[in-house]
Design an enzyme around this catalytic site. Structure first.
Site, PDB file in Angstrom:
ATOM      1  CB  CYS A 122      32.513  63.514   6.911  1.00 15.19           C
ATOM      2  SG  CYS A 122      33.897  63.253   5.440  1.00 15.19           S
ATOM      3  CG  ASP A 180      25.762  65.772   4.572  1.00 16.07           C
ATOM      4  OD1 ASP A 180      26.680  65.792   5.172  1.00 16.07           O
ATOM      5  OD2 ASP A 180      25.209  66.524   3.616  1.00 16.07           O
ATOM      6  CG  HIS A 183      29.771  67.052   5.558  1.00 18.32           C
ATOM      7  ND1 HIS A 183      29.230  65.875   5.087  1.00 18.32           N
ATOM      8  CD2 HIS A 183      30.891  66.964   5.349  1.00 18.32           C
ATOM      9  CE1 HIS A 183      30.078  65.181   4.479  1.00 18.32           C
ATOM     10  NE2 HIS A 183      31.313  65.951   4.538  1.00 18.32           N
TER      11      HIS A 183
END
EC number: 3.4.22.-
Length: 391
Positions: A71, A276, A278
């Site tokens: 990430c 993001d 993820h």
């Protein structure tokens, strides 16, 4: 900050709140009431790099997915991609679904796709990280990914960037001017392979980099690793952090909250706006006609938001100065910011290097190993044990 695996596309996203507070996105000011479409278009136009699966094995025999560990590497890709977008397309460039994009756009995108010969691919970042003491598949903090990107940028002769990482909470103007005003060929250029027969190297026009290296100012990517508290952000820094997103030179912030890393691109009220990483998507390959399907590299839903108070104190702030005038303007803004009440400076801006400093830009690509270890412990918060969660 540990890693957390989840798929953001499974959540319903909140739209922007109906508020009179301005929305700031990477130096641009918007009104929710009159410019909501412009806000969403600006967000969608940022390159969005997420976890991928089924890409060629890193190092030939390593991981074929970065789910659960990549990430921060993806956040590093996003902040650096924004620098390349500003460099080659301009801050006002917009991505519109289905609209044919200029060649420079695909050259930027190709520099990040998941293959071993792309300048800033997950493969290159992971393997270069070995030199920073990180084994392939190990989680990075913001300082480590900044150091790795700086090294990789030396091979990107098309962009010909001057990358400076300001350590010890201090930005030295003289040091940056010396770096950006160098007329020498980009370091590492001699190590690059010869230009391919079609005039492209790594999907990028080689001769553009050669021409740009002769200019008087190399475009600056300034990354500043910071720690804004011990276990949580000191609220005295919040106003200063907000002002960073107001500056036209802003590249955003990489960091996150406990358990996950994010790429922060702006704020509204007391909330940060972020992309993001993820979400695990399949690796993308060029189709039969040689084109790269690009829709999965753009976040086409409203961006995520979180309270500024939840931000992990270990971050890296980024700025892009295309010209010397941009850098001088940025310096003036930082000086003015130091006069704002209730805004504690996050870093110091000085003209000359203090005598006790070493100069990693001139002497080495990175500080010596003892400094690097110390800085990693301080900036990256990687001393805890991390648990990778899977669905």
């Amino acid at each position: 900050m540990a890693t957390l695996t989840y798929d953001t596309l499974r959540f319903e996203y909140e739209d922007f709140p109906e508020t009179k507070e301005p929305v700031w996105i990477l130096g641009r000011k918007y009104s929710v009431f009159t410019e909501k479409e412009e806000i969403l278009l600006d967000v969608t136009s940022r390159l969005w790099f997420t976890y991928r699966k089924n890409f060629p094995a890193i190092g030939g025999t390593g991981p074929t997915s970065d789910t659960g560990w990549g990430c921060m590497l993806r956040c590093g890709q996003m902040i650096f991609a924004q620098a390349l977008v500003c460099r080659h397309l301009g801050r006002d460039w917009r991505w519109i679904k289905g609209k044919r994009q200029v060649d420079n756009y695909f050259s930027v995108l190709n520099a990040f796709v998941d293959r071993k010969d792309s300048y800033y691919s997950i493969h290159q970042i992971a393997q270069m990280g070995v030199g920073e003491g990180k084994s392939i598949g190990q989680w990075y903090g913001p300082n480590t990914v900044a150091q790795v990107l700086k090294k990789l940028a030396t091979f990107d002769t098309w962009s010909s960037l001057a990358v400076h990482i300001a350590m010890d909470n201090t930005v030295v103007m003289e040091e940056i001017r010396r770096l950006c005003q160098s007329n020498a060929p980009c370091a590492g250029a001699a190590a690059c392979p010869a230009v391919e027969s079609d005039g492209l190297y790594n999907g990028c026009p080689e001769e553009a980099g050669v021409r740009d290296r002769r200019s008087l100012w190399k475009p600056l990517v300034l990354l500043i690793p910071l720690r804004l508290g011990l276990t949580e952000i000191n609220e005295a820094y919040i106003e200063t952090l907000k002002h960073c997103f107001m500056m036209p030179q802003s590249l955003g912030v990489i960091g996150g909250k406990p358990n996950s890393a994010h790429y922060f691109i702006g704020y509204v009220g007391e909330e940060l706006i972020y992309l993001d990483p993820h979400t695990t998507q399949p690796a993308v390959e060029h189709n039969d006609s040689g084109c790269l399907p690009d829709e999965s590299f753009h976040c086409q839903h409203p961006p995520c938001r979180m309270s500024i108070a939840e931000l992990d104190p270990s971050i890296a702030v980024g700025f892009f100065c295309n010209t010397e005038e941009d850098f001088n303007d940025w310096c003036q803004q930082i000086k003015k910011l130091s006069l704002v009440r209730a805004a504690l400076p996050m870093f110091e801006l000085v003209e000359r290097q203090p005598s006790h400093f070493s100069n990693p830009d001139v002497l080495n690509l990175t500080p010596d190993s003892s400094d690097a270890d110390r800085l990693e412990r301080f900036f990256d918060s990687e001393d805890e044990d991390f648990e990778i969660l899977s669905l």
